[in-house]
Design an enzyme around this catalytic site. Structure first.
Site, short mmCIF file in Angstrom:
data_model
loop_
_atom_site.label_atom_id
_atom_site.label_comp_id
_atom_site.label_asym_id
_atom_site.label_seq_id
_atom_site.Cartn_x
_atom_site.Cartn_y
_atom_site.Cartn_z
N HIS A 204 0.57 -1.45 0.10
CA HIS A 204 0.08 0.13 0.30
C HIS A 204 0.86 1.38 0.09
O HIS A 204 0.26 2.53 -0.36
CB HIS A 204 -0.80 -0.13 1.54
CG HIS A 204 -0.76 0.10 2.62
ND1 HIS A 204 -0.19 -0.78 3.61
CD2 HIS A 204 -0.28 1.73 3.39
CE1 HIS A 204 0.03 -0.06 4.95
NE2 HIS A 204 -0.21 1.04 4.33
N ASP B 61 -0.54 -7.39 1.63
CA ASP B 61 0.75 -6.47 1.27
C ASP B 61 1.77 -6.52 2.06
O ASP B 61 2.70 -5.94 2.77
CB ASP B 61 -0.02 -5.20 2.72
CG ASP B 61 0.08 -3.85 2.93
OD1 ASP B 61 0.60 -3.84 1.66
OD2 ASP B 61 -0.17 -3.29 3.50
N SER C 171 4.28 2.55 7.72
CA SER C 171 3.77 1.81 7.22
C SER C 171 5.11 0.90 6.60
O SER C 171 6.09 1.98 5.99
CB SER C 171 2.56 2.43 5.64
OG SER C 171 1.82 2.03 7.14
#
Length: 258
Positions: free
Chosen positions: A71, A115, A214
């Site tokens: 992402h 992910d 992230s």
């Protein structure tokens, strides 16, 4: 996108610190500044997407490959290695553009399953005391509930304010059993999948990753076992389980190596 996903997705931290309403992302909560350059594998990612700039974390796994979250993809990504204070031009830093972005072919944006993304760098990193690789786990290697790991990043340090630190922050986090991220319909962990994800962070400690973290590594015994992926504002957070993807990582790197 459903309201549940708006609340959960670990969106990237825009450099302008303007987040979409109701969205959450990967920074370190309840941690402290790391000893400078004690994590030489850490990568700082500047991501350009539709005219805006975002940040993510990542980690060096070979001289010309960085691992991060799928992402964290964008139109263009630049990697900064050897950084501690990302607002200064430290002599330790190496800035390298990304040649190929390879998100996992089964990555699902709606559920954040799979992910994970490999970034092939345009130039090989020069390995030294400031820049080095981190070990990956064996395929299907298991991390046990109760194991203490650590997470690091340049993301926000508070869920209440957009306070992004200049220096790398870290926190110790504990691996939780899968039922601590219960798959209740419409609950915060309804998309949790134990085969590809890890449930990490004791809600009693309030230590967690947050906006901007992230793609950074969950490090257990000097091995990158997880990748910061998504979660609600309080722990546990959800991390991509790296050991599941070792065959894909190895095959992809072999295919792209000159």
């Amino acid at each position: 996108m459903s309201l549940t996903m708006q609340l959960l997705i670990l969106v990237l931290l825009p450099v302008a610190f303007l987040l979409p309403t109701g969205s959450q992302a990967g920074e370190i909560i309840g941690g402290q500044e790391v000893k400078p350059h004690s994590r030489p594998y850490m990568a700082y990612l500047e991501i350009e997407r539709k005219g805006k700039t975002y940040i993510c974390g990542g980690f060096l796994v070979a001289e010309n490959f960085v691992l991060t979250a799928a992402h964290c993809n964008g139109d263009k990504i630049t990697v900064k290695l050897g950084a501690h204070n990302i607002r200064k031009q430290e002599r330790s830093q190496q800035k390298i553009s990304v040649h190929h972005r390879i998100p996992h072919p089964q990555y699902k944006e709606t559920t954040l399953n799979n992910d994970i993304m490999l970034l092939q760098l345009a130039d090989r990193a020069k390995l030294n005391r400031w820049v080095d690789t981190i070990a990956l786990p064996r395929a299907s290697e298991r991390v046990k509930p109760g194991d203490m790991c650590s997470v690091a990043g340049w993301g926000d340090t508070s869920t209440e304010s957009e306070s992004s630190p200049a220096t790398l922050q870290e926190a110790d986090v504990v691996v939780m059993p899968d039922p601590a991220c219960p798959r209740k319909p419409n609950g915060p962990y309804s998309n949790y999948k134990s085969s590809t994800m890890m449930c990490v962070g004791d809600p009693k400690t309030r230590k967690d990753s947050w906006k901007g973290d992230s793609g950074g590594p969950l490090v257990c015994r000097k091995t990158a076992q997880g990748i910061v992926s998504w979660g609600p504002p309080t722990p546990p957070g959800v991390y991509t389980k790296v050991s599941t993807f070792i065959p894909w990582i190895q095959a992809t790197m072999r295919r792209l190596q000159p």
